[in-house]
Design an enzyme around this catalytic site. Structure first.
Site, mmCIF file in Angstrom:
data_model
loop_
_atom_site.group_PDB
_atom_site.id
_atom_site.type_symbol
_atom_site.label_atom_id
_atom_site.label_comp_id
_atom_site.label_asym_id
_atom_site.label_seq_id
_atom_site.Cartn_x
_atom_site.Cartn_y
_atom_site.Cartn_z
ATOM 1 N N ASP A 144 -6.129 31.345 37.797
ATOM 2 C CA ASP A 144 -6.255 31.156 36.347
ATOM 3 C C ASP A 144 -7.480 31.858 35.786
ATOM 4 O O ASP A 144 -7.381 32.624 34.816
ATOM 5 C CB ASP A 144 -6.315 29.669 36.009
ATOM 6 C CG ASP A 144 -4.992 28.962 36.253
ATOM 7 O OD1 ASP A 144 -4.139 29.516 36.962
ATOM 8 O OD2 ASP A 144 -4.818 27.844 35.735
ATOM 9 N N ARG A 167 -18.405 17.728 33.629
ATOM 10 C CA ARG A 167 -18.248 18.719 32.561
ATOM 11 C C ARG A 167 -19.509 18.960 31.735
ATOM 12 O O ARG A 167 -19.798 20.113 31.387
ATOM 13 C CB ARG A 167 -17.076 18.330 31.652
ATOM 14 C CG ARG A 167 -15.709 18.272 32.349
ATOM 15 C CD ARG A 167 -15.555 19.318 33.406
ATOM 16 N NE ARG A 167 -14.194 19.407 33.932
ATOM 17 C CZ ARG A 167 -13.904 19.888 35.122
ATOM 18 N NH1 ARG A 167 -14.893 20.281 35.931
ATOM 19 N NH2 ARG A 167 -12.668 19.976 35.542
ATOM 20 N N ASP A 191 -10.405 18.197 29.372
ATOM 21 C CA ASP A 191 -11.536 19.055 29.715
ATOM 22 C C ASP A 191 -11.902 20.034 28.605
ATOM 23 O O ASP A 191 -13.076 20.355 28.414
ATOM 24 C CB ASP A 191 -11.261 19.806 31.017
ATOM 25 C CG ASP A 191 -11.501 18.945 32.241
ATOM 26 O OD1 ASP A 191 -12.178 17.912 32.112
ATOM 27 O OD2 ASP A 191 -11.013 19.302 33.326
#
Length: 405
Positions: free
Chosen positions: A17, A99, A128
């Site tokens: 990705d 995160r 996210d």
């Protein structure tokens, strides 16, 4: 596209990705890409990401691979553990708490290299994207954020692989088929979701688990350990002092061996949908039980109960991405104040998926055996005082009862 982008910092894993995103950014925005890969203890070799980024035209000085394990545990996981934070009463927030640190470091790098944008690989369906971007905007209000999954037309894995092959991006053989589930890992946990896990009635297949042995296959004899706390943070296991990341890694190994920390959860995502995930948090599960046990001795009832009232709000803030918000910082200040006397030792028995507290002691204990004993307390507590206490507590109930008879 309105504003031109000259340089962008991409949160980069080196996987399919983010490798496609790297090339897509170069082509779509005609910009220079700086890659940032965070070592949060995910247990993967990260140096191949460097070679792959170089192969795709990223300058060596613009490839950042940072070991953030100690900062992650000491400055993010431990403060959260002081709060006993559980989202929806169960989830230990392993992905959520990583995160803000990634976002913070990404913004720091953006300033260092004078980038005008940052980018991430989170999809438009998940939490996210919110967590990353709230972090970006809190730390750099005017930064441009590029979220390719919300912009491009590569809407399937087949399209991603075709794009990669078109642009000579290597695709490992094991990545060519549809993955049976997706994972996220760091030193605190591994999360798995999607595809084979999407039916909440179906039991999680055994091959999904990577951090813990099956509790049925765990040792037939329990293991007893002792964790020492100072100001609410663990500092030693069985008398051996450790750094935050080293200590959590040691607890992870203990949890792995004894099959501790599995959680099958259907949760409410911030974006509005329900999702089913399997979480493995071996060390965090042990630590959560131990911390609550030492607080039982050292926290006053009022402080302890107030903490439990604040905890769901605190956990929700982390889950939703508001780590850098003033309200989270306010709650953290209150939580940390409560931990000044949370010192001492907890003894735990680990056995076939269970964490059992079997002892605790503290130099700052509020527990008084002399007061609580069923034996003669030598005048430490006058039981006759309870009669007046009860009558005062009952006054409003008695008045209500007389009125309503």
């Amino acid at each position: 596209m309105t504003d031109p982008v000259n340089r962008v910092v991409l949160a980069y894993s080196g996987g399919l990705d983010t490798s496609v995103i790297l090339k897509w950014l170069q082509q779509t925005y005609n910009c220079e890409v700086v890659t940032f890969t965070a070592d949060l203890g995910q247990g993967e070799e990260l140096e191949p990401a460097r070679a792959k980024a170089e192969m795709m035209g990223v300058k060596p000085e613009h490839i950042f691979i940072d070991d953030l394990r100690e900062e992650f545990v000491g400055d993010y996981v431990f403060p959260m553990m002081r709060a006993n934070a559980l989202y929806e009463g169960l989830y230990l927030l392993g992905t959520s708490i990583a995160r803000p640190l990634i976002a913070k470091r990404q913004i720091e790098i953006a300033r260092m290299v004078e980038a005008d944008a940052v980018s991430h690989g989170a999809t438009g369906k998940g939490n996210d994207q919110v967590r990353f971007e709230l972090g970006y905007y809190a730390l750099a209000p005017d930064i441009k954020v590029i979220a390719p999954w919300r912009e491009w037309d590569l809407t399937s894995r087949t399209a991603l692989i075709a794009y990669a092959e078109q642009h000579q991006i290597p695709v490992p053989k094991d990545k060519r088929g549809e993955a049976p589930f997706s994972t996220d890992a760091n030193l605190l946990h591994t999360s798995s979701e999607g595809l084979v896990l999407e039916d909440p009635w179906a039991e999680v297949p055994g091959y999904v688990f990577s951090r813990t042995v099956d509790p049925e296959d765990a040792p037939d004899r329990p293991q007893v350990i002792e964790i020492e706390f100072e100001h609410g943070d663990p500092i030693a296991i069985d008398g051996l002092s450790m750094t935050p990341a080293t200590l959590l890694a040691a607890l992870n190994e203990l949890g792995r061996t004894h099959g501790i920390g599995r959680l099958d959860l259907v949760e409410n995502r911030f974006v509005g949908m329900k999702s089913r995930g399997m979480y493995e948090t071996p060390g965090g599960t042990i630590l959560h039980a131990a911390h609550r046990a030492i607080e039982q001795l050292t926290l006053d009832r009022g402080a302890a109960h107030l903490k439990d009232e604040l905890m769901p709000r605190y956990a929700e803030l982390i889950y939703n991405g508001f780590w850098f918000s003033p309200e989270r910082e306010m709650l953290q200040a209150a939580i940390d104040l409560s931990q000044k006397k949370v010192n001492g030792m907890v003894r735990l028995k680990l056995y076939k998926g269970g964490v059992h507290v079997i002892g605790r002691q503290s130099p700052d204990s509020l527990y008084s055996e002399k007061v609580v004993t069923f034996e003669d307390d030598a005048g430490a507590y006058d039981q006759r005082d309870a009669a007046g206490f009860i009558k005062l507590q009952a006054l409003r109930l008695r008045l209500l009862g007389r009125r309503d008879q």
